[in-house]
Design a protein around this motif. Structure first.
Motif, PDB file in Angstrom:
ATOM      1  N   ARG A  44       1.022  -1.194  -0.142  1.00  0.00           N
ATOM      2  CA  ARG A  44      -0.005  -0.062  -0.040  1.00  0.00           C
ATOM      3  C   ARG A  44       0.983   0.811  -0.690  1.00  0.00           C
ATOM      4  NH1 ARG A  44      -5.805  -0.174   1.841  1.00  0.00           N
ATOM      5  NH2 ARG A  44      -6.656  -2.571   2.242  1.00  0.00           N
ATOM      6  N   ARG A 113       7.455  -6.627  -6.413  1.00  0.00           N
ATOM      7  CA  ARG A 113       7.814  -8.238  -6.238  1.00  0.00           C
ATOM      8  C   ARG A 113       9.043  -7.804  -5.512  1.00  0.00           C
ATOM      9  NH1 ARG A 113       2.656  -9.510  -4.813  1.00  0.00           N
ATOM     10  NH2 ARG A 113       3.831 -11.110  -2.732  1.00  0.00           N
ATOM     11  N   ARG A 134       0.283 -12.174   1.670  1.00  0.00           N
ATOM     12  CA  ARG A 134      -0.576 -13.603   0.506  1.00  0.00           C
ATOM     13  C   ARG A 134       0.500 -14.163  -0.164  1.00  0.00           C
ATOM     14  NH1 ARG A 134      -3.770  -9.345   1.540  1.00  0.00           N
ATOM     15  NH2 ARG A 134      -4.820  -8.876   0.532  1.00  0.00           N
ATOM     16  N   ASP A 135       1.937 -14.509   0.454  1.00  0.00           N
ATOM     17  CA  ASP A 135       3.034 -14.677  -0.337  1.00  0.00           C
ATOM     18  C   ASP A 135       4.100 -15.554   0.746  1.00  0.00           C
ATOM     19  OD1 ASP A 135       3.744 -12.624   0.180  1.00  0.00           O
ATOM     20  OD2 ASP A 135       4.964 -13.629  -2.023  1.00  0.00           O
ATOM     21  N   ARG A 180     -10.555  -7.768  -5.650  1.00  0.00           N
ATOM     22  CA  ARG A 180      -8.381  -7.990  -5.284  1.00  0.00           C
ATOM     23  C   ARG A 180      -8.512  -9.667  -4.997  1.00  0.00           C
ATOM     24  NH1 ARG A 180      -8.819  -4.990  -0.524  1.00  0.00           N
ATOM     25  NH2 ARG A 180      -6.804  -5.004  -0.107  1.00  0.00           N
ATOM     26  N   ARG A 187      -2.484 -14.064  -9.819  1.00  0.00           N
ATOM     27  CA  ARG A 187      -1.131 -13.118 -10.532  1.00  0.00           C
ATOM     28  C   ARG A 187       0.164 -13.748 -10.880  1.00  0.00           C
ATOM     29  NH1 ARG A 187      -0.506 -10.215  -5.084  1.00  0.00           N
ATOM     30  NH2 ARG A 187       0.436 -11.394  -4.346  1.00  0.00           N
TER      31      ARG A 187
HETATM   32  O1   DC Z   1      -3.691  -6.856   3.464  1.00  0.00           O
HETATM   33  P1   DC Z   1      -3.847  -5.962   2.457  1.00  0.00           P
HETATM   34  O2   DC Z   1      -5.069  -5.485   2.164  1.00  0.00           O
HETATM   35  O3   DC Z   1      -3.255  -4.910   3.275  1.00  0.00           O
HETATM   36  O4   DC Z   1      -2.973  -6.141   1.218  1.00  0.00           O
HETATM   37  C1   DC Z   1      -2.763  -4.886   0.004  1.00  0.00           C
HETATM   38  C2   DC Z   1      -2.765  -5.673  -0.822  1.00  0.00           C
HETATM   39  O5   DC Z   1      -1.155  -5.933  -1.322  1.00  0.00           O
HETATM   40  C3   DC Z   1      -3.669  -6.957  -1.542  1.00  0.00           C
HETATM   41  O6   DC Z   1      -4.208  -6.186  -2.180  1.00  0.00           O
HETATM   42  C4   DC Z   1      -2.509  -7.694  -2.429  1.00  0.00           C
HETATM   43  C5   DC Z   1      -0.866  -6.813  -1.843  1.00  0.00           C
HETATM   44  N1   DC Z   1      -0.294  -7.892  -0.868  1.00  0.00           N
HETATM   45  C6   DC Z   1       0.411  -9.046  -1.744  1.00  0.00           C
HETATM   46  O7   DC Z   1       0.675  -8.879  -3.166  1.00  0.00           O
HETATM   47  N2   DC Z   1       1.232  -9.637  -0.955  1.00  0.00           N
HETATM   48  C7   DC Z   1       1.614  -9.962   0.390  1.00  0.00           C
HETATM   49  N3   DC Z   1       1.901 -10.207   0.724  1.00  0.00           N
HETATM   50  C8   DC Z   1       1.048  -8.300   0.759  1.00  0.00           C
HETATM   51  C9   DC Z   1      -0.335  -7.354   0.340  1.00  0.00           C
END
Ligand code: DC
Length: 230
Positions: A44, A113, A134-135, A180, A187
């Motif tokens: 963000r 990333r 997420r990862d 989202r 991706r």
């Molecule tokens: O958890 P969040 O909603 O604040 O995350 C915002 C965005 O960041 C989410 O849409 C995908 C990305 N994100 C990511 O790709 N990999 C992560 N480790 C954390 C978040």
């Protein structure tokens, strides 16, 4: 806090938007005296900076070319986490609608990333931390002692997120969450998925306290050194 008692423990908490990752991860970190890293806040913060610089966030090449420029720093106290860009605290700004609707495409850009992966691994360092994203269990720290995949059904997530934001339009919140999810899971680089070895916790019918208890139990079982902080 007593992170010295658990020097190397890493708890990875991955999951969809609105599944309760942040409240859960902070609660677990507090209970175990660990640090806390919100990797979503880093994506963000990158997005906020790109928008402020006038970079077209749908132009992958422009985003890739700019991704190395901002200095992004995360404060890891679970009671008061912070995120700064070039020294400016943007904790509030990164939760706005403009950033929220642009962050998924920005997160899909491999250069973004790669840059944030480096910062995330640096922040994890010697461990003693709960990391949400997420990862985390699949790419950032596959060797994490505890890996959790947190989910909840879309109705529950949309209701929680709408309430958090003080809004009333649950349907449009749900639409934005699902969009989202679609981008984050589809991706090519580091998509959201259940990491090998992760425990799947569905929080739809659990309270926050119950989810925290479950993860604290997993952490305590993972290592005899892990204890609740008093
Ligand atoms: O958890 P969040 O909603 O604040 O995350 C915002 C965005 O960041 C989410 O849409 C995908 C990305 N994100 C990511 O790709 N990999 C992560 N480790 C954390 C978040």
């Amino acid at each position: 806090m007593n992170p010295a008692a658990t020097p190397s423990l890493v708890v990875a908490v991955d999951g969809t938007s609105g599944s309760g990752k942040s409240s859960t991860s902070r609660g677990v970190a507090e209970r175990l005296g660990l640090r806390y890293l919100d990797t979503g806040a880093m994506f963000r913060a990158m997005t906020w900076w790109l928008l402020r610089e006038g970079v077209d966030v749908r132009d992958e090449a422009a985003v890739a070319a700019a991704a190395g420029r901002p200095t992004i720093e995360s404060g890891t106290d679970p009671l008061a986490p912070t995120i700064t860009v070039d020294g400016v605290d943007v904790s509030v700004e990164i939760r706005g609608e403009e950033v929220t609707s642009a962050v998924s495409p920005v997160s899909a850009v491999p250069e973004v990333r790669a840059r944030l992966l480096e910062l995330q691994r640096e922040a994890i360092g010697a461990g003693g931390i709960v990391v949400e994203g997420r990862d985390i269990g699949s790419v950032v720290w596959p060797q994490a002692e505890v890996k959790v995949y947190l989910s909840a059904d879309p109705d529950a997530r949309a209701e929680r997120r709408t309430a958090e934001q003080g809004g009333t339009d649950v349907a449009s919140t749900q639409q934005s969450l699902l969009e989202r999810d679609r981008i984050d899971s589809g991706r090519a680089t580091a998509p959201l998925k259940i990491a090998d070895g992760a425990v799947h916790v569905d929080s739809t019918h659990l309270t926050l306290a119950e989810v925290i208890d479950r993860i604290v139990d997993l952490a305590v079982q993972s290592s005899p050194e892990v204890r609740e902080s008093s």
